[in-house]
Design an enzyme around this catalytic site. Structure first.
Site, PDB file in Angstrom:
ATOM      1  N   ASP A  10     -35.391 -28.688 -37.441  1.00 18.94           N
ATOM      2  CA  ASP A  10     -36.557 -28.458 -38.306  1.00 18.94           C
ATOM      3  C   ASP A  10     -37.835 -28.719 -37.515  1.00 18.94           C
ATOM      4  O   ASP A  10     -37.872 -29.562 -36.616  1.00 18.94           O
ATOM      5  CB  ASP A  10     -36.505 -29.336 -39.566  1.00 18.94           C
ATOM      6  CG  ASP A  10     -36.371 -30.817 -39.277  1.00 18.94           C
ATOM      7  OD1 ASP A  10     -35.514 -31.187 -38.445  1.00 18.94           O
ATOM      8  OD2 ASP A  10     -37.129 -31.616 -39.863  1.00 18.94           O
ATOM      9  N   GLU A  24     -35.173 -33.949 -39.969  1.00 12.42           N
ATOM     10  CA  GLU A  24     -35.644 -35.141 -39.254  1.00 12.42           C
ATOM     11  C   GLU A  24     -37.095 -35.418 -39.593  1.00 12.42           C
ATOM     12  O   GLU A  24     -37.505 -36.555 -39.716  1.00 12.42           O
ATOM     13  CB  GLU A  24     -35.471 -34.974 -37.737  1.00 12.42           C
ATOM     14  CG  GLU A  24     -35.681 -36.276 -36.936  1.00 12.42           C
ATOM     15  CD  GLU A  24     -37.141 -36.603 -36.614  1.00 12.42           C
ATOM     16  OE1 GLU A  24     -37.444 -37.785 -36.366  1.00 12.42           O
ATOM     17  OE2 GLU A  24     -37.994 -35.695 -36.619  1.00 12.42           O
TER      18      GLU A  24
END
Lengths: 418, 418
Positions: free
Chosen positions: B96, B161
């Site tokens: 991400d 994350e």
């Protein structure tokens, strides 16, 4: 006069409820203005209803509005012609109200119009539909009591006061002028021959972004903004130290600089690289708006001496949004004398004469419309623009009586109608 | 190893361009994860692709995410089984990326993947698709060179994350563990056996509204927020004065408290009655999140002694949004020794050992997953999360080489494949 007004309290209260219950925020003034126009017609005034022409007005030096189309936002003016030979007066009140804000903060519906303990509640009650009712009752009392005045009375119900005064500007441009004017904004029945102006400004303060975990690699615009806030505070001190007008003697900070909005950064873990401040700079009654702007610009240069960061990143000051023109009428003006006398007559006490802590459309009337304007009305600014706005009804009726008597003494009594 | 990687620079760069060009912001990870899964299959790993089950995970003590549905946001794990008898390692990288922000601030398309002067540009290049490529190349080199390892290598491409670690949490809950772990977040090739955690907090400071023209009748929440900002700065000083870990010796503020957002007031002419601050509190590698929260709460009580206003209007602290669990691995851990040796081998210089200025999913791996995690990767945090994010390609390939050699020495060399 006192008796007539006493007998019409209930009727007046009902009308105030009616107009408070219509949320006449910017762009939504049409419905309530139709009601006002009907009222004017009922009072046999010559009625003028028109939507200001934004395209023409926006070229005017005094134009200030976030919009330039006023479709659905009419001004309403009613004229009670005098028999001649007297002084004219312009009675001006704005019909627009600021948004009601968060409903949770209101104890009742924001436009309830409910009366509790002699106070009428709702957005606009104090700012300034209560004052507008005082004007209407004053004119109605004179009509009902068949009093004939020599001078003209011009009653204006204008839009846009809350956002820069285009309603009043449009009426001035259309030619409405008088020998003097009165605006019943909420002075808490104090008399304001002088009013400060104000201007909105924005300051953008730069930092340098970095990750929050290594924040020492960046420069926080929030930290820098604290220096700017302190610096602006010092400018406010300097400007106010110069004010020696006795009309401001009771005022701890005659012309404040208020910082109303701060906004900076967009991520908790980042060093913020921009902070934006928005504020309101008070302008003294006799001061020019441009002079105040220049003083602010010069003052901000001084930041460079406080922190070398500002040498390469000088905060940018921008003037935006609304501004209210200041205005000053000689406290010896004859309308002052007349108004003060009627105040003493009705209240049996000495009036308080002050300079205003805020602006109204009166600055435009005085400076541009060459119609010296005094501000005097019921209601208190502490509740204006806030939740649970309300007005003490007694004060509305007292103001109506004082204004009615003022009309008679200013415009001249020409006997009773047949 | 060096030769193989040198020969595959172009191929690696192309793959990095490919994955940078897919904007895998939160909720949009599916397309790039499909590419990663294909790559894993090409490398003959056992591939596991699954969408974390938000409803189950949100009950987990370590769950932290603004969402609880991960449809379209799969995790991808690939396992290279060892021949047995060696130590396993978990290589973790998040796929991400944070939003690209304002396009005006980018010199090129935010997801261009363009290479200029040996740097590859685009959101996620440094944080952390560059590091992910290092992992992939390390595994591919071992495969291509027919090296057989004893221990298992687990490669994880996880989601979330940037918003609290649900991807890694889901993998831990699913049972993925190893004898040690490595995350190639951008340490600029420094080795971080310890990493700080961090938590986001919000402070709401109350004032009392008033009209700006009579600002002395109100209490400015902006002015009060300056006292709070100063107070928080003192807490940061106290907390950092306690840090004696030599791994933080080079760091001017080991565990900063960053104020990233300020927002207050909503009208230039009103005294602001609320200011909201949002920030990030660094948490020391061996500190517990709850202890840090308690210290902050206690400290804020001290505001009452600084300004009586806070006695009746204590600022409210709220913990919200993301938080990263801190983690600490003994600098004498054997993976440290192995990694440092390979670093010396490849770079011909002594590695820099530090404690991290920010958190990663490594804290979850170390604390919850019982998989001691070291952070070591290419790229610099100065450009992460910012416009014109980029990574120096040389460092990606150096990291790949160091990691490949580390796998051999940690997992154990079991000869060449037939």
């Amino acid at each position: 006069m006192h008796e007539w007004i006493s007998l019409h309290r209930e009727e007046g209260t009902c009308f105030l409820q009616k107009i408070v219950r219509i949320p006449s925020t910017q762009g939504n003034e049409k419905e309530v203005q139709a009601l006002i126009a009907d009222k004017f017609r009922e009072l046999r005034l010559d009625v003028d209803v028109w939507e200001p022409d934004g395209e023409t007005l926006e070229k005017h030096l005094y134009f200030c509005s976030p919009r330039n189309r006023f479709t659905g936002s009419p001004n309403v003016v009613g004229v009670m012609k005098g028999s001649g030979g007297g002084r004219s007066i312009l009675l001006n009140g704005h019909i627009d109200v600021v948004p009601e804000g968060n409903w949770d903060q209101w104890q009742d519906h924001p436009f309830s119009g409910n009366v509790v303990d002699g106070k009428l509640y709702g957005r606009g009650a104090t700012d300034m539909k209560g004052g507008n009712l005082s004007l209407l009752l004053a004119v109605e009392a004179i009509q009902s009591l068949s009093i004939r005045l020599k001078g003209d009375v011009i009653v204006q119900s204008v839009i846009e006061e809350e956002s820069g005064g285009v309603g009043t500007l449009a009426a001035i441009v259309k030619g409405y002028r008088a020998d003097a004017a009165l605006i019943p904004e909420p002075t808490n029945l104090r008399i304001f021959p002088k009013q400060q102006g104000s201007m909105w400004f924005r300051v953008e303060i730069k930092g340098r972004s970095a990750h929050g975990g290594t924040r020492y690699e960046g420069v926080s615009a929030i930290e820098k903004s604290m220096i700017v806030l302190q610096h602006i505070r010092e400018l406010e001190e300097q400007r106010n130290a110069r004010i020696s007008d006795p009309l401001y003697a009771q005022n701890p900070i005659p012309i404040p600089i208020n910082i109303g909005v701060i906004q900076g950064g967009n991520w908790p873990s980042s060093v913020p690289d921009t902070v934006k401040l928005e504020g309101r700079m008070g302008v003294a009654p006799e001061e020019k708006l441009d002079d105040a702007k220049e003083e602010m610009a010069r003052w901000m240069e001084g930041l460079k001496g406080k922190d070398p960061w500002f040498e390469e990143h000088p905060p940018v000051v921008e003037w935006f949004g609304a501004r209210w023109v200041p205005g000053s009428v000689d406290p010896g003006h004859d309308l002052m004398r007349v108004l003060m006398e009627q105040y003493r007559e009705v209240k049996q006490e000495e009036p308080t004469i002050e300079a205003s802590p805020w602006g109204t459309d009166g600055g435009l009337l005085t400076q541009l419309g060459e119609t010296p304007c005094i501000v005097f009305g019921p209601g208190i600014t502490q509740v204006a623009h806030y939740p649970n706005e309300h007005i003490v009804l007694d004060h509305v009726f007292e103001a109506a009586e004082i204004i009615a008597l003022t009309l008679i003494h200013w415009c001249g009594f020409d006997g009773m109608e047949a």
